[in-house]
Design an enzyme around this catalytic site. Structure first.
Site, PDB file in Angstrom:
ATOM      1  N   GLU A 310       0.843  -1.204   0.000  1.00  8.99           N
ATOM      2  CA  GLU A 310       0.000   0.000   0.000  1.00  8.99           C
ATOM      3  C   GLU A 310       0.879   1.255   0.000  1.00  8.99           C
ATOM      4  O   GLU A 310       0.775   2.135   0.856  1.00  8.99           O
ATOM      5  CB  GLU A 310      -0.954  -0.002   1.195  1.00  8.99           C
ATOM      6  N   ASP A 463     -14.734  24.386 -44.102  1.00  2.00           N
ATOM      7  CA  ASP A 463     -15.294  24.891 -42.840  1.00  2.00           C
ATOM      8  C   ASP A 463     -15.153  26.403 -42.839  1.00  2.00           C
ATOM      9  O   ASP A 463     -14.116  26.945 -42.461  1.00  2.00           O
ATOM     10  CB  ASP A 463     -14.537  24.271 -41.662  1.00  2.00           C
ATOM     11  N   GLU A 534     -19.603  23.178 -44.828  1.00  2.00           N
ATOM     12  CA  GLU A 534     -20.262  23.177 -43.522  1.00  2.00           C
ATOM     13  C   GLU A 534     -21.209  24.365 -43.403  1.00  2.00           C
ATOM     14  O   GLU A 534     -20.843  25.504 -43.718  1.00  2.00           O
ATOM     15  CB  GLU A 534     -19.211  23.228 -42.409  1.00  2.00           C
ATOM     16  N   ASP A 651      -9.131  24.886 -37.155  1.00  2.00           N
ATOM     17  CA  ASP A 651      -9.977  24.805 -38.353  1.00  2.00           C
ATOM     18  C   ASP A 651      -9.421  23.817 -39.378  1.00  2.00           C
ATOM     19  O   ASP A 651     -10.179  23.048 -39.984  1.00  2.00           O
ATOM     20  CB  ASP A 651     -10.103  26.196 -38.997  1.00  2.00           C
TER      21      ASP A 651
END
Length: 674
Positions: A310, A463, A534, A651
């Site tokens: 642990e 776009d 687009e 873009d």
């Protein structure tokens, strides 16, 4: 040899003695004939052939005659008697001739002797005995040691990996000259088909980390490892550090119990001051057990193996003491822990994921590739790829997930699933190897010998951005074609409006048309053009841009021009594309293709807006490198973005992603003549 009455009385007397607690359990020896040793001395006799026996045997004449006939009196006449051989045997022996040993045979014997040298080494014998006993324990051979050991045990992969780490490091430190030979033995013993040099170097490391979900037998598996190491490795020193004292005491008692019940008859087992030692007559093997609240007990020790249980919950002050053992070249430190990813303090070992050498081993119910999709589905409890093994004693279902999250939101992912949450959130989606391959390997699309293999259709995605703010957004245009199962980028444009006084639709259409016409003139084998504009920002402007592009292209060439059509609010097909939920699917598909080497660029790539200041491919790679995933909350749909603070917009990469996405035949029906 005894009469019936005497045998019955002796058997009855023997049974009485067996019932007495003061008498040893083994009163009849199998090595010597002392069957009458427990009778009174007056009835005992010492016979040359029978040893210590009951005097009644003297009355058994056949027995006495047999002993006398075959008695060896050790007389000198018998030893000096001359042996006689047959004449034919003597002549045959005289005719025998021996050839000298050849150099090849002598070399083979030397090689064989060198090969078997490892198996005669005392250190190797210790390792082999450890492996033999451990295999016996896995097969349930120690049925008398601990309740439940009689059942066969099947190890999880991380447990087998942990065992290999322990054995290989001990073998390297104890037998450095024969380390490679020991490796071959371990490969055979663990039934490993292939082990690369990289994996071998990992096993040689001085520290390794295992992050395992809870309830998987981390501490349980450490107990037999320590026990069998103490039994077989002479002079080994083992350290065990736990986050709580009661955990270290529990492991201490379990190891002591197993040692005393398994091999206390052969070795002296001692427990003193939290140290278990086994005396091997020549040296002692010891194991020290401590908690992180008393780390001074491990200072000054000379550990060969240090197990930190642990480790995520060990006090940071104690960690400095533990890490000090890295300076010792014969010490192996193994950190084993579960994680709680809600706090950086309980998952700090995950930082080792970015280490230059592999030392972090993470076990989880969900692989890193599907962790985010697993998070988005609120009732999922298994990885979609089903590649990971879940033990039979682990029960996970949608009710367990809901119940855990009802107690504390996010508890299922943070506490139960495993330790990959913090790692995967910062994982780069695009690999370095794929970026380097994309940058270096560019196809020549003007090679006439390859015309037959290139696709005949050019896909263009546009776009548009109607703003002059270069930091906000620009117009991205990408022209993509096919080459067998790969995708070729023919053209890239990242266009920004100079000012708002000019007609934005006309400027954007002219930029795209100029690039398209140049690509078509350079590549005469292209006979069809498919364009998607687009329209999420402005549908009317998208329709106008499409019409302007069609007029410009058809005025210069006779190629067939098709546009992606989408129904508008009046259910009329219009030449624009509306991006919706398929954006995430397109990005994931692009990432998969790019990392697999299916996205390539043309050496004759056309670009009028980028090529003046940058290499278009390097410009595109900057945006690809910024691609990351954004998960808002558990149960919500994740988003992808390539925008970073103080960096260029995304873009162009979006245009490339959507162009490759629309290349699939499933979208062909949406392309029509406008």
């Amino acid at each position: 040899m005894l009469r019936g009455d005497s045998a019955a009385k002796i058997q009855e007397r023997y049974a009485e003695l067996q019932k007495r607690k003061s008498h040893p359990t083994s009163c009849i020896s199998t090595a010597f004939t002392n069957v009458a040793a427990l009778c009174r001395k007056r009835y005992q006799m010492m016979h040359p052939e029978l040893g210590l026996a009951h005097s009644c045997n003297e009355a058994f004449l056949p027995l006495m005659a047999f002993c006398g006939r075959h008695r060896d009196y050790n007389s000198p006449e018998e030893s000096q008697r001359e042996l006689l051989f047959h004449e034919r045997l003597k002549s045959a022996l005289d005719e025998l001739t021996f050839r000298p040993c050849s150099e090849e045979q002598r070399a083979s014997y030397q090689k064989l002797d060198a090969l078997t040298e490892l198996y005669r080494d005392p250190q190797f014998q210790q390792i082999n005995n450890f492996m033999t006993d451990f295999k016996k324990w896995l097969d349930g051979g120690f049925s008398t040691a601990v309740e439940g050991d009689a059942k066969a045990i099947r190890l999880e992969p991380f447990q087998k990996n942990l065992l290999i780490h322990v054995i290989f490091f001990i073998a390297v430190t104890k037998i450095p000259v024969l380390a490679n030979r020991v490796l071959q033995y371990l490969i055979h013993a663990f039934q490993i088909d292939f082990l690369s040099q990289t994996s071998i170097d990992i096993f040689k490391q001085k520290a390794t980390v295992f992050l395992v979900p809870r309830r998987h037998g981390k501490t349980w598996f450490i107990i037999p490892i320590i026990s069998f190491l103490l039994k077989h490795m002479i002079g080994i020193s083992i350290g065990y550090v736990a986050h709580q004292k009661h955990v270290s005491q529990f492991v201490l008692k379990e190891v002591e119990f197993r040692c005393r019940h398994t091999f206390a008859r052969d070795y002296v087992v001692e427990n003193k001051d939290n140290v278990i030692s086994i005396d091997h007559r020549g040296a002692k093997s010891t194991a020290l057990f401590a908690s992180c609240y008393n780390t001074n007990s491990i200072r000054g020790q000379n550990f060969h193996l240090l197990l930190v249980d642990e480790a995520h919950f060990i006090k940071k002050e104690a960690f400095n003491t533990i890490l000090g053992f890295l300076a010792q070249n014969t010490t192996k430190i193994i950190f084993i822990s579960s994680t709680n990813t809600t706090s950086d303090a309980t998952c700090f070992l995950t930082r080792l994921n970015n280490a230059p050498f592999d030392m972090l081993n993470v076990v989880s119910y969900v692989c890193e590739e599907h962790l985010h999709s697993f998070t988005e589905k609120g009732d999922a409890t298994a990885c979609p790829c089903y590649r990971l093994h879940k033990p039979t004693f682990i029960s996970l279902n949608s009710q367990v997930r809901k119940t855990a999250n009802m107690f504390m939101p996010g508890a299922f992912m943070d506490e139960i699933i495993g330790g990959t949450n913090k790692i995967s959130q910062n994982t780069v989606l695009i690999t370095d190897q794929s970026r380097e391959e994309f940058d270096i390997l560019r196809y020549s699309t003007l090679n006439t010998n390859a015309y037959d293999y290139f696709g005949k259709t050019l896909y263009v995605y546009l776009d548009p951005a109607f703003t002059t703010n270069r930091k906000a957004s620009g117009t991205g245009v990408a022209a993509v074609g096919a080459y067998r199962h790969q995708f070729l980028i023919y053209g890239l444009e990242h266009f920004f409006l100079r000012d708002l006084s000019e007609s934005s639709e006309v400027a954007i259409a002219e930029c795209a048309a100029h690039m398209i016409i140049s690509v078509l003139s350079l590549h005469p084998y292209l006979d069809e053009l498919r364009i998607a504009v687009e329209g999420n920002t402005n549908q009317a402007a998208a329709v106008r841009i499409a019409c302007l592009i069609r007029q410009s292209v058809q005025s210069s060439t006779l190629i067939r021009v098709l546009f992606y059509h989408t129904p508008d609010q009046n259910h009329i097909e219009q030449p624009f594309y509306l991006m919706g939920r398929d954006k995430a699917l397109a990005v994931e598909q692009f990432i998969s293709r790019f990392n697999s080497g299916y996205i390539k660029a043309s050496q004759e790539l056309v670009s009028y807006t980028i090529k003046l200041s940058h290499d278009p491919i390097e410009y595109l790679l900057e945006q690809i490198q910024n691609l990351h995933r954004v998960t808002l909350a558990e149960g919500t749909t994740a988003r992808y973005s390539a925008k970073r603070q103080n960096r260029i917009s995304d873009d162009l990469i979006i245009a490339v992603i959507m162009a490759t996405y629309l290349c699939d035949d499933i979208h062909a029906i949406r392309f029509r003549v406008s």
